[in-house]
Design a protein around this motif. Sequence first.
Motif, short mmCIF file in Angstrom:
data_model
loop_
_atom_site.label_atom_id
_atom_site.label_comp_id
_atom_site.label_asym_id
_atom_site.label_seq_id
_atom_site.Cartn_x
_atom_site.Cartn_y
_atom_site.Cartn_z
N PHE A 29 -5.22 0.71 6.23
CA PHE A 29 -4.04 0.37 5.42
C PHE A 29 -4.39 0.15 3.95
CE2 PHE A 29 -5.55 -3.91 6.25
CZ PHE A 29 -5.13 -4.67 5.16
N LEU A 30 -5.65 -0.15 3.66
CA LEU A 30 -6.07 -0.37 2.27
C LEU A 30 -6.32 0.93 1.51
CD1 LEU A 30 -8.47 -3.39 2.90
CD2 LEU A 30 -6.24 -3.46 1.77
N ARG A 31 -6.18 2.07 2.22
CA ARG A 31 -6.41 3.36 1.61
C ARG A 31 -5.13 3.94 0.99
NH1 ARG A 31 -9.12 5.57 5.93
NH2 ARG A 31 -7.54 7.05 6.54
N LYS A 32 -4.01 3.31 1.25
CA LYS A 32 -2.72 3.86 0.81
C LYS A 32 -2.59 3.82 -0.71
CE LYS A 32 2.27 3.33 1.15
NZ LYS A 32 3.39 2.45 1.55
N GLU A 33 -2.21 4.97 -1.31
CA GLU A 33 -1.95 5.07 -2.75
C GLU A 33 -0.46 5.29 -2.98
OE1 GLU A 33 -5.44 7.03 -5.19
OE2 GLU A 33 -4.96 8.29 -3.47
N ASN A 34 0.01 4.85 -4.16
CA ASN A 34 1.40 5.15 -4.51
C ASN A 34 1.47 6.51 -5.22
OD1 ASN A 34 0.57 4.73 -7.15
ND2 ASN A 34 1.71 2.83 -7.45
N ALA A 35 2.64 6.85 -5.73
CA ALA A 35 2.83 8.16 -6.37
C ALA A 35 1.96 8.33 -7.62
CB ALA A 35 4.30 8.35 -6.73
N ASN A 36 1.50 7.22 -8.22
CA ASN A 36 0.66 7.27 -9.42
C ASN A 36 -0.84 7.21 -9.08
OD1 ASN A 36 2.91 7.27 -11.20
ND2 ASN A 36 3.13 5.06 -10.88
N GLN A 37 -1.18 7.43 -7.80
CA GLN A 37 -2.57 7.40 -7.33
C GLN A 37 -3.22 6.04 -7.53
OE1 GLN A 37 -4.00 11.05 -9.48
NE2 GLN A 37 -4.54 11.72 -7.43
N VAL A 38 -2.45 4.99 -7.38
CA VAL A 38 -2.96 3.62 -7.46
C VAL A 38 -3.00 3.05 -6.03
CG1 VAL A 38 -2.52 1.28 -8.32
CG2 VAL A 38 -2.03 3.27 -9.77
N PRO A 39 -4.12 2.43 -5.63
CA PRO A 39 -4.22 1.84 -4.29
C PRO A 39 -3.32 0.60 -4.16
CG PRO A 39 -6.23 1.42 -5.52
CD PRO A 39 -5.39 2.34 -6.37
N ALA A 40 -2.07 0.84 -3.82
CA ALA A 40 -1.04 -0.20 -3.88
C ALA A 40 -1.29 -1.35 -2.90
CB ALA A 40 0.32 0.43 -3.62
N ASN A 41 -1.62 -1.05 -1.64
CA ASN A 41 -1.83 -2.12 -0.65
C ASN A 41 -3.01 -3.01 -1.04
OD1 ASN A 41 0.31 -1.21 0.83
ND2 ASN A 41 -0.90 -0.30 2.48
N ALA A 42 -4.07 -2.39 -1.55
CA ALA A 42 -5.24 -3.15 -1.99
C ALA A 42 -4.88 -4.07 -3.15
CB ALA A 42 -6.36 -2.20 -2.41
N LEU A 43 -4.03 -3.58 -4.03
CA LEU A 43 -3.59 -4.36 -5.19
C LEU A 43 -2.73 -5.55 -4.75
CD1 LEU A 43 -3.84 -4.21 -8.31
CD2 LEU A 43 -1.62 -3.04 -8.32
N TRP A 44 -1.81 -5.31 -3.80
CA TRP A 44 -0.95 -6.39 -3.30
C TRP A 44 -1.78 -7.48 -2.62
CZ3 TRP A 44 3.89 -7.49 -4.52
CH2 TRP A 44 4.73 -6.48 -5.00
N LEU A 45 -2.76 -7.08 -1.81
CA LEU A 45 -3.60 -8.06 -1.12
C LEU A 45 -4.40 -8.90 -2.12
CD1 LEU A 45 -4.78 -9.25 1.49
CD2 LEU A 45 -6.47 -7.40 1.49
N SER A 46 -5.01 -8.24 -3.10
CA SER A 46 -5.83 -8.94 -4.10
C SER A 46 -4.99 -9.94 -4.89
CB SER A 46 -6.48 -7.94 -5.06
OG SER A 46 -7.26 -7.01 -4.37
N ASN A 47 -3.89 -9.48 -5.42
CA ASN A 47 -3.08 -10.35 -6.28
C ASN A 47 -2.35 -11.43 -5.48
OD1 ASN A 47 -3.92 -9.11 -8.60
ND2 ASN A 47 -2.20 -7.70 -8.71
N GLY A 48 -2.07 -11.16 -4.21
CA GLY A 48 -1.49 -12.19 -3.35
C GLY A 48 -2.44 -13.36 -3.18
N LEU A 49 -3.73 -13.06 -3.01
CA LEU A 49 -4.73 -14.13 -2.85
C LEU A 49 -4.99 -14.85 -4.17
CD1 LEU A 49 -7.13 -12.41 -0.34
CD2 LEU A 49 -6.00 -14.60 -0.01
N ILE A 50 -4.94 -14.12 -5.29
CA ILE A 50 -5.05 -14.78 -6.60
C ILE A 50 -3.91 -15.78 -6.77
CG2 ILE A 50 -4.88 -14.43 -9.11
CD1 ILE A 50 -6.30 -11.72 -8.66
N GLN A 51 -2.70 -15.37 -6.37
CA GLN A 51 -1.55 -16.26 -6.47
C GLN A 51 -1.76 -17.51 -5.62
OE1 GLN A 51 1.91 -15.94 -8.21
NE2 GLN A 51 1.09 -17.99 -7.88
N LEU A 52 -2.27 -17.33 -4.40
CA LEU A 52 -2.52 -18.47 -3.51
C LEU A 52 -3.52 -19.44 -4.13
CD1 LEU A 52 -2.21 -19.85 -0.72
CD2 LEU A 52 -4.07 -18.39 0.09
#
Length: 475
Positions: free
Chosen positions: A320-343
């Motif tokens: 699931f961490l391999r998923k990229e959005n239309a701009n070739q950005v690893p979106a799921n990896a970004l959400w997980l990282s920033n979610g933990l930063i927020q926590l």
Amino acid sequence: MSDSTQKLRLGALIALVVGSMVGGGIFSLPQNIAASASAGATLIGWLITGVGMLTLAFVFQTLANRKPDLNGGVYAYAKAGFGDYMGFSSAWGYWISAWIGNVSYMVLLFSTLGYFFPVFGEGNTLPAIICASIVLWLLHFLVLRGIREAAFINTITTIAKMLPLALFIVIAAVAFKMDVFTSDFWGSGNTELGSVMDQVRNMMLVTVWVFIGIEGASIFSARAEKRSDVGKATVIGFIGVLLLLVLVNILSQGILAQAELAGLKNPSMAAVLEQVVGPWGAQLISIGLIISLAGALLSWTLLCAEILFASASDHTMPEFLRKENANQVPANALWLSNGLIQLFLIITLFSESTYLSLLYLATSMILVPYFWSSAYAVLLALRGETYENAAGERNKDLLIALISTLYAVWLVYAAGVQYLLLSALLYAPGAILFAKAKRELGQPVFTGVEKLIFIAVLIGAGIAAFGLYDGFLSL
């Protein structure tokens, strides 16, 4: 990754290395080092750090050139040399170091803004955390627009933050007083500092912290326009940043004595310049730091997502961490990282976590990835792999890799038992994602040796958890 519009050129890769290394650390360096070491010990410490980190830069350059098929840098080298669990642990440790580093940058950013707006205090008040959260998600959505666009903005902020640093060095060089620098040169007048060896050891985590990011180009190796640029960017970026760091640190010690520097509020570089030119100096450095932190936050937001994406691309991390959005950005990896930063930003409201304690924890997490990268370079040279027609280079690279590996071992010793145990506590939960990735491949989770390593990590994590509960360990 084949879209050439998302490929990064040499200039962008150098900016990623410099932008990752020159964040908040350099602006707090005078106080951070003086809290642990006298001028004499500082010189010895920088000599060890300079040699150690230079060999590490050469290791990354050598591995980028000799193993062009290994993308993702630090974790890929550990995996190729020492198996899947070591590869995963390097990726996991690097990733945790990256996002904890971003939390520390957020705290320092709003502590600096507290110079202008007292409501932000030391960067961990409620208004500071709310505003830090807004900045976090603005960066998140900026990165979602595309890696190349974010890298371009990072290049601009990297150039912008060099200007106040250059001005500081020029003014501090003019104001430098040799009698201030040499007073109590070995710290014998301050028993709290300990012996010269203790001082050198205690300053090590700070010097490593300001160099974290040296591997930035290798993390983005799959996105480089030319593979050879990865090694060049690493060495060029390192040499430039080393010069900046040593000058800022040493020149500050010729303006204020060790005890005065140790007592400064961060960003201490602002107070040093204020001592020379008055209030406008502190304002200039504070503005420079705000720009610098904005750029560093962007660099590390990119790196957080990229390390997860790269390791998921070869099944080290779950799919699931391999998923990229239309701009070739690893979106799921970004959400997980920033979610933990927020926590963790929220946690800083209820704990004593300061910039320095977060800095030490983030640094200790990256020591394992650095060690395995160096050890892999030793392994290649010993085996003669990729050196079939280059015996002379093999001996040279073996020596460099051995020095880099010894330096990594020294850093683990310098970190001390406390941060080793806290690292184990953060490494242990990673086994859940490792097991998930292995299950997706239909493979057994651990080999025999990996089981023993994981048991050792669990024991360390258990001791750390009890230590935090009992109070003999703290963040």
